[in-house]
Design a protein around this motif. Structure first.
Motif, PDB file in Angstrom:
ATOM      1  N   ASN A  50       0.863  -1.171   0.000  1.00 35.78           N
ATOM      2  CA  ASN A  50       0.000   0.000   0.000  1.00 35.78           C
ATOM      3  C   ASN A  50       0.904   1.228   0.000  1.00 35.78           C
ATOM      4  OD1 ASN A  50      -1.714   2.172   0.772  1.00 35.78           O
ATOM      5  ND2 ASN A  50      -3.077   0.748   1.812  1.00 35.78           N
ATOM      6  N   VAL A  51       0.595   2.192  -0.841  1.00 35.28           N
ATOM      7  CA  VAL A  51       1.426   3.396  -0.920  1.00 35.28           C
ATOM      8  C   VAL A  51       1.460   4.152   0.404  1.00 35.28           C
ATOM      9  CG1 VAL A  51      -0.381   4.946  -1.764  1.00 35.28           C
ATOM     10  CG2 VAL A  51       1.999   5.353  -2.404  1.00 35.28           C
ATOM     11  N   ALA A  52       0.484   3.936   1.258  1.00 38.94           N
ATOM     12  CA  ALA A  52       0.452   4.616   2.553  1.00 38.94           C
ATOM     13  C   ALA A  52       1.527   4.098   3.502  1.00 38.94           C
ATOM     14  CB  ALA A  52      -0.931   4.462   3.192  1.00 38.94           C
ATOM     15  N   LYS A  53       2.049   2.900   3.219  1.00 39.04           N
ATOM     16  CA  LYS A  53       3.092   2.324   4.077  1.00 39.04           C
ATOM     17  C   LYS A  53       4.001   1.452   3.204  1.00 39.04           C
ATOM     18  CE  LYS A  53       3.984   0.110   8.408  1.00 39.04           C
ATOM     19  NZ  LYS A  53       3.548  -0.575   9.573  1.00 39.04           N
ATOM     20  N   LEU A  54       4.950   2.099   2.581  1.00 39.84           N
ATOM     21  CA  LEU A  54       5.833   1.405   1.650  1.00 39.84           C
ATOM     22  C   LEU A  54       6.947   0.657   2.388  1.00 39.84           C
ATOM     23  CD1 LEU A  54       6.112   4.252  -0.989  1.00 39.84           C
ATOM     24  CD2 LEU A  54       4.895   2.075  -1.257  1.00 39.84           C
ATOM     25  N   PRO A  55       7.201  -0.592   2.019  1.00 34.97           N
ATOM     26  CA  PRO A  55       8.271  -1.378   2.645  1.00 34.97           C
ATOM     27  C   PRO A  55       9.626  -1.067   2.001  1.00 34.97           C
ATOM     28  CG  PRO A  55       7.141  -2.738   1.053  1.00 34.97           C
ATOM     29  CD  PRO A  55       6.430  -1.398   1.064  1.00 34.97           C
ATOM     30  N   LEU A  56       9.965   0.217   1.987  1.00 34.24           N
ATOM     31  CA  LEU A  56      11.164   0.682   1.297  1.00 34.24           C
ATOM     32  C   LEU A  56      11.931   1.651   2.187  1.00 34.24           C
ATOM     33  CD1 LEU A  56       9.367   1.421  -2.078  1.00 34.24           C
ATOM     34  CD2 LEU A  56      10.954  -0.463  -1.668  1.00 34.24           C
ATOM     35  N   ASN A  57      13.231   1.724   1.967  1.00 36.01           N
ATOM     36  CA  ASN A  57      14.066   2.658   2.724  1.00 36.01           C
ATOM     37  C   ASN A  57      13.800   4.097   2.302  1.00 36.01           C
ATOM     38  OD1 ASN A  57      15.379   0.558   4.071  1.00 36.01           O
ATOM     39  ND2 ASN A  57      16.917   0.379   2.465  1.00 36.01           N
ATOM     40  N   SER A  58      14.106   5.015   3.180  1.00 32.05           N
ATOM     41  CA  SER A  58      14.004   6.436   2.865  1.00 32.05           C
ATOM     42  C   SER A  58      15.096   6.823   1.870  1.00 32.05           C
ATOM     43  CB  SER A  58      14.159   7.264   4.142  1.00 32.05           C
ATOM     44  OG  SER A  58      13.118   6.968   5.043  1.00 32.05           O
ATOM     45  N   ASP A  59      14.822   7.876   1.115  1.00 33.10           N
ATOM     46  CA  ASP A  59      15.809   8.474   0.204  1.00 33.10           C
ATOM     47  C   ASP A  59      16.387   7.476  -0.808  1.00 33.10           C
ATOM     48  OD1 ASP A  59      15.657  10.997   1.628  1.00 33.10           O
ATOM     49  OD2 ASP A  59      16.845  10.043   3.187  1.00 33.10           O
ATOM     50  N   MET A  60      15.530   6.629  -1.376  1.00 36.69           N
ATOM     51  CA  MET A  60      15.974   5.599  -2.318  1.00 36.69           C
ATOM     52  C   MET A  60      15.897   6.013  -3.787  1.00 36.69           C
ATOM     53  SD  MET A  60      14.293   1.968  -1.130  1.00 36.69           S
ATOM     54  CE  MET A  60      14.890   1.113  -2.576  1.00 36.69           C
ATOM     55  N   PHE A  61      14.899   6.800  -4.127  1.00 39.42           N
ATOM     56  CA  PHE A  61      14.541   6.947  -5.536  1.00 39.42           C
ATOM     57  C   PHE A  61      14.939   8.283  -6.135  1.00 39.42           C
ATOM     58  CE2 PHE A  61      11.655   3.752  -3.891  1.00 39.42           C
ATOM     59  CZ  PHE A  61      11.844   2.745  -4.810  1.00 39.42           C
ATOM     60  N   ASP A  62      15.456   8.208  -7.356  1.00 38.15           N
ATOM     61  CA  ASP A  62      15.778   9.404  -8.129  1.00 38.15           C
ATOM     62  C   ASP A  62      14.507  10.030  -8.709  1.00 38.15           C
ATOM     63  OD1 ASP A  62      18.609   9.158  -7.857  1.00 38.15           O
ATOM     64  OD2 ASP A  62      18.528   7.536  -9.330  1.00 38.15           O
ATOM     65  N   HIS A  63      13.519   9.199  -9.004  1.00 41.18           N
ATOM     66  CA  HIS A  63      12.263   9.656  -9.594  1.00 41.18           C
ATOM     67  C   HIS A  63      11.135   8.724  -9.149  1.00 41.18           C
ATOM     68  CE1 HIS A  63      14.644  12.170 -12.239  1.00 41.18           C
ATOM     69  NE2 HIS A  63      15.357  11.092 -12.562  1.00 41.18           N
ATOM     70  N   VAL A  64       9.929   9.281  -9.090  1.00 38.11           N
ATOM     71  CA  VAL A  64       8.732   8.479  -8.829  1.00 38.11           C
ATOM     72  C   VAL A  64       7.717   8.820  -9.916  1.00 38.11           C
ATOM     73  CG1 VAL A  64       6.756   8.152  -7.277  1.00 38.11           C
ATOM     74  CG2 VAL A  64       9.069   8.255  -6.342  1.00 38.11           C
ATOM     75  N   PHE A  65       7.135   7.794 -10.485  1.00 41.50           N
ATOM     76  CA  PHE A  65       6.112   7.952 -11.512  1.00 41.50           C
ATOM     77  C   PHE A  65       4.901   7.140 -11.086  1.00 41.50           C
ATOM     78  CE2 PHE A  65       3.972   6.056 -15.153  1.00 41.50           C
ATOM     79  CZ  PHE A  65       3.646   7.181 -15.902  1.00 41.50           C
ATOM     80  N   HIS A  66       3.727   7.739 -11.182  1.00 44.70           N
ATOM     81  CA  HIS A  66       2.527   6.948 -10.949  1.00 44.70           C
ATOM     82  C   HIS A  66       1.403   7.406 -11.866  1.00 44.70           C
ATOM     83  CE1 HIS A  66       0.229   9.769  -8.309  1.00 44.70           C
ATOM     84  NE2 HIS A  66       1.430  10.148  -7.897  1.00 44.70           N
ATOM     85  N   CYS A  67       0.526   6.483 -12.141  1.00 44.75           N
ATOM     86  CA  CYS A  67      -0.538   6.700 -13.104  1.00 44.75           C
ATOM     87  C   CYS A  67      -1.819   6.058 -12.583  1.00 44.75           C
ATOM     88  CB  CYS A  67      -0.113   6.044 -14.417  1.00 44.75           C
ATOM     89  SG  CYS A  67      -1.302   6.176 -15.740  1.00 44.75           S
ATOM     90  N   ASN A  68      -2.900   6.792 -12.671  1.00 44.85           N
ATOM     91  CA  ASN A  68      -4.230   6.260 -12.327  1.00 44.85           C
ATOM     92  C   ASN A  68      -4.337   5.717 -10.908  1.00 44.85           C
ATOM     93  OD1 ASN A  68      -5.121   6.798 -14.961  1.00 44.85           O
ATOM     94  ND2 ASN A  68      -4.359   4.840 -15.677  1.00 44.85           N
ATOM     95  N   CYS A  69      -3.806   6.456  -9.943  1.00 46.07           N
ATOM     96  CA  CYS A  69      -3.930   5.916  -8.585  1.00 46.07           C
ATOM     97  C   CYS A  69      -4.223   6.928  -7.492  1.00 46.07           C
ATOM     98  CB  CYS A  69      -2.718   5.069  -8.215  1.00 46.07           C
ATOM     99  SG  CYS A  69      -1.150   5.863  -8.372  1.00 46.07           S
ATOM    100  N   TYR A  70      -3.774   8.177  -7.574  1.00 47.61           N
ATOM    101  CA  TYR A  70      -3.946   9.082  -6.432  1.00 47.61           C
ATOM    102  C   TYR A  70      -5.397   9.234  -6.023  1.00 47.61           C
ATOM    103  CZ  TYR A  70      -5.531  13.049  -9.303  1.00 47.61           C
ATOM    104  OH  TYR A  70      -6.236  13.866 -10.133  1.00 47.61           O
ATOM    105  N   TYR A  71      -6.319   9.083  -6.939  1.00 46.42           N
ATOM    106  CA  TYR A  71      -7.735   9.262  -6.595  1.00 46.42           C
ATOM    107  C   TYR A  71      -8.302   8.123  -5.763  1.00 46.42           C
ATOM    108  CZ  TYR A  71      -7.005   8.196 -11.567  1.00 46.42           C
ATOM    109  OH  TYR A  71      -6.488   7.775 -12.764  1.00 46.42           O
TER     110      TYR A  71
END
Length: 149
Positions: free
Chosen positions: A46-67
């Motif tokens: 779930n994007v509300a609780k990502l199982p990922l480390n902080s400061d990992m990504f150079d870019h984030v892309f998402h489509c058809n989900c924020y709503y």
């Protein structure tokens, strides 16, 4: 899905996240060779609780989900957490399809209002928030929202 050059010829890696097992299964089949090559990793989360480390990504892309996010600010804060300083987030949406979905009642439980989402990005600490109407290489219209951590 078109194969991206930075995946096939470069050193980039994509980590895809979806809350739907069915979508992950479909993506896993479609991206089988990229997964085997270590260029793609797919996570059930779930994007509300990502199982990922902080400061990992150079870019984030998402489509058809924020709503579909229950709390757009909290989800934007979580995405910001996993992004490196200066990283850009890009959100794409098809406003015509959203209008049809809203009118038909298919999206009655979501918040498709782009201004609300852009305000959520601001509240989450993003800056340089920009909205643009664009066209794909095939000439199909879509919109994009850009922001920077």
């Amino acid at each position: 899905m078109n194969k991206l050059i930075f995946l096939t010829d470069g050193k980039g890696k994509v980590i895809g996240v979806d809350i739907s097992e069915k979508m992950l299964e479909k993506a896993s089949r479609k991206l089988r060779s990229e997964i085997r090559a270590g260029k793609v990793e797919l996570l059930l989360a779930n994007v509300a609780k990502l199982p990922l480390n902080s400061d990992m990504f150079d870019h984030v892309f998402h489509c058809n989900c924020y709503y579909f996010w229950d709390d757009q600010v909290a989800c934007a804060e979580e995405l910001r957490r996993v992004m490196k300083q200066g990283a850009k987030i890009v959100t794409v949406l098809n406003e015509e399809a959203l209008m049809v979905g809203n009118e038909s009642g298919l999206l009655k439980y979501g918040n498709t209002n782009k201004e609300h989402y852009m305000d959520s990005l601001k509240k989450a600490g993003f800056h340089n928030i920009d909205y643009q109407k664009l066209k794909s290489e095939r000439g199909n219209p879509f919109s994009a929202i850009f922001a920077v951590k």
